[in-house]
Write an enzyme that holds these catalytic residues in place. Structure first.
Site, mmCIF file in Angstrom:
data_model
loop_
_atom_site.group_PDB
_atom_site.id
_atom_site.type_symbol
_atom_site.label_atom_id
_atom_site.label_comp_id
_atom_site.label_asym_id
_atom_site.label_seq_id
_atom_site.Cartn_x
_atom_site.Cartn_y
_atom_site.Cartn_z
ATOM 1 N N SER A 1 -18.069 108.230 8.277
ATOM 2 C CA SER A 1 -19.515 107.991 8.405
ATOM 3 C C SER A 1 -19.708 106.988 9.527
ATOM 4 C CB SER A 1 -20.037 107.393 7.093
ATOM 5 O OG SER A 1 -21.326 106.860 7.255
ATOM 6 N N TYR B 1 -20.174 101.718 -0.433
ATOM 7 C CA TYR B 1 -20.048 102.841 0.505
ATOM 8 C C TYR B 1 -19.456 102.368 1.838
ATOM 9 C CZ TYR B 1 -21.571 107.137 2.942
ATOM 10 O OH TYR B 1 -21.619 108.310 3.657
HETATM 11 P P1 NAD Z 1 -23.667 116.157 -1.006
HETATM 12 O O1 NAD Z 1 -24.198 115.317 -2.142
HETATM 13 O O2 NAD Z 1 -24.467 117.291 -0.515
HETATM 14 O O3 NAD Z 1 -22.208 116.687 -1.359
HETATM 15 C C1 NAD Z 1 -21.268 115.914 -2.063
HETATM 16 C C2 NAD Z 1 -20.224 116.841 -2.658
HETATM 17 O O4 NAD Z 1 -19.293 116.036 -3.411
HETATM 18 C C3 NAD Z 1 -20.805 117.853 -3.650
HETATM 19 O O5 NAD Z 1 -20.116 119.070 -3.529
HETATM 20 C C4 NAD Z 1 -20.526 117.206 -5.009
HETATM 21 O O6 NAD Z 1 -20.480 118.136 -6.083
HETATM 22 C C5 NAD Z 1 -19.180 116.600 -4.721
HETATM 23 N N1 NAD Z 1 -18.811 115.568 -5.685
HETATM 24 C C6 NAD Z 1 -19.556 114.530 -6.149
HETATM 25 N N2 NAD Z 1 -18.859 113.838 -7.047
HETATM 26 C C7 NAD Z 1 -17.636 114.422 -7.152
HETATM 27 C C8 NAD Z 1 -16.472 114.177 -7.913
HETATM 28 N N3 NAD Z 1 -16.412 113.134 -8.770
HETATM 29 N N4 NAD Z 1 -15.414 114.990 -7.783
HETATM 30 C C9 NAD Z 1 -15.444 116.053 -6.926
HETATM 31 N N5 NAD Z 1 -16.526 116.344 -6.156
HETATM 32 C C10 NAD Z 1 -17.602 115.539 -6.281
HETATM 33 O O7 NAD Z 1 -23.375 115.102 0.151
HETATM 34 P P2 NAD Z 1 -23.089 115.255 1.723
HETATM 35 O O8 NAD Z 1 -24.178 114.542 2.431
HETATM 36 O O9 NAD Z 1 -22.739 116.645 2.106
HETATM 37 O O10 NAD Z 1 -21.810 114.293 1.833
HETATM 38 C C11 NAD Z 1 -20.513 114.755 2.052
HETATM 39 C C12 NAD Z 1 -19.716 113.642 2.684
HETATM 40 O O11 NAD Z 1 -20.301 113.299 3.923
HETATM 41 C C13 NAD Z 1 -19.656 112.351 1.853
HETATM 42 O O12 NAD Z 1 -18.353 111.792 1.916
HETATM 43 C C14 NAD Z 1 -20.627 111.461 2.567
HETATM 44 O O13 NAD Z 1 -20.324 110.095 2.394
HETATM 45 C C15 NAD Z 1 -20.442 111.898 4.003
HETATM 46 N N6 NAD Z 1 -21.522 111.572 4.909
HETATM 47 C C16 NAD Z 1 -22.769 112.082 4.695
HETATM 48 C C17 NAD Z 1 -23.785 111.747 5.583
HETATM 49 C C18 NAD Z 1 -25.180 112.261 5.402
HETATM 50 O O14 NAD Z 1 -26.075 111.754 6.090
HETATM 51 N N7 NAD Z 1 -25.422 113.240 4.548
HETATM 52 C C19 NAD Z 1 -23.521 110.913 6.666
HETATM 53 C C20 NAD Z 1 -22.237 110.438 6.855
HETATM 54 C C21 NAD Z 1 -21.246 110.770 5.956
#
Ligand code: NAD
Length: 261
Positions: free
Chosen positions: A143, A156
């Site tokens: 991130s 985080y």
């Molecule tokens: P999202 O909430 O859409 O997806 C998260 C996924 O993780 C889902 O499939 C959920 O079911 C799964 N999950 C949650 N708890 C879990 C557990 N205990 N065991 C197994 N799976 C689990 O979120 P996203 O935005 O797609 O985020 C994905 C990654 O990207 C994360 O690591 C997040 O920190 C990172 N990220 C997101 C952003 C953003 O702006 N969306 C920015 C930077 C980094």
């Protein structure tokens, strides 16, 4: 179909960025292991769509990756079904927004376990197969918060900074085995994870939804646009190519200019 015959495991891939990775990898011919929570019928439909796209196999593992024994069970199940993981994408993550003095201890523990420790476990379990094949790709969804901080995100930011360090360490250890390890560091991508933190941020900062979107989220991104899931997935796909064999230990920003400031 340059990934035909390879198997990719993407943690947290029932939604958001993870599902984007799974679609991109299947589109390039890889067998895909998906993981995460959600509605069983929706996940099964996604699994079948991935098989249709790749012409290969797609396996769904429902394991809770905040727990070491569940991670071990998932890795064993995936290896037994598909013969070992060639491409590992650590992506599962959750967020919680609160001032440090109110930060719930159970949320701290969950975020460190899922966003950081799970990547240690999956990596330690995947590397032996990659070393034996003399080829592998480890990609973390880190991130912009692996490089910079924001208030109210103690767990985080700590987990993502840790993930960046873990990735550099793995990269050095496996460098001569044809294995690369890199972070992709998105800015704000419009996914359920971002949508869900808006109410808590409204509370923590005493703001309206519109103020949170424009003055907190997009305020950090000079492009004033959310990064897309497809842009992040395209970078992961590139990292799987032979042309990317020299990229390792990197932390690649896709953040609309956020960390250039
Ligand atoms: P999202 O909430 O859409 O997806 C998260 C996924 O993780 C889902 O499939 C959920 O079911 C799964 N999950 C949650 N708890 C879990 C557990 N205990 N065991 C197994 N799976 C689990 O979120 P996203 O935005 O797609 O985020 C994905 C990654 O990207 C994360 O690591 C997040 O920190 C990172 N990220 C997101 C952003 C953003 O702006 N969306 C920015 C930077 C980094």
């Amino acid at each position: 179909m340059f990934l035909k015959g390879k198997t990719a495991l993407v943690t947290g891939s029932t939604s958001g960025i993870g599902l984007g990775y799974a679609k991109a990898l299947a589109g390039a011919g890889a067998n895909v292991v998906i993981n995460g929570f959600g509605d069983a019928d929706v996940i099964e439909a996604e699994r079948l769509a991935l098989e249709a796209a790749s012409g290969g196999r797609a396996l769904y593992c429902s394991h809770d990756l905040s727990k070491a024994d569940q991670i071990e069970a998932m890795m064993a199940e995936a290896a037994a079904a598909l013969g070992g993981i060639d491409i590992l994408i650590n992506n599962a993550g959750v967020q919680h927004v609160a001032p440090i003095e109110d930060f719930p201890v159970d949320k701290w523990d969950l975020i460190i376990a899922l966003n950081l420790t799970s990547a240690f476990h999956t990596s330690r379990l995947a590397v032996p197969h990659m070393k034996a094949r003399k080829w592998g790709r480890i990609i973390q969804t880190a991130s912009a918060h692996s490089l910079t901080a924001s208030p109210f995100k103690a767990a985080y930011v700590s987990a993502k900074h840790g993930l960046a360090g873990l990735t550099k360490t793995i990269a050095l250890e496996v460098a001569t085995y044809g294995i690369t390890a890199n972070c992709i560091s998105p800015g704000y991508v419009w996914t359920p994870l971002v949508e869900k933190q808006i109410p808590d941020t409204m509370k923590a900062r005493n703001m309206t939804k519109e103020q949170v979107m424009n003055d907190v989220l997009l305020e950090r991104q000079p492009t004033k646009a959310f990064v897309t899931v497809e842009q992040v997935a395209a970078m992961a796909l590139y990292l799987c190519r032979d042309e990317a064999a020299g990229i390792t230990g990197s932390n690649i920003s896709i953040d609309g200019g956020w960390t250039a400031q």
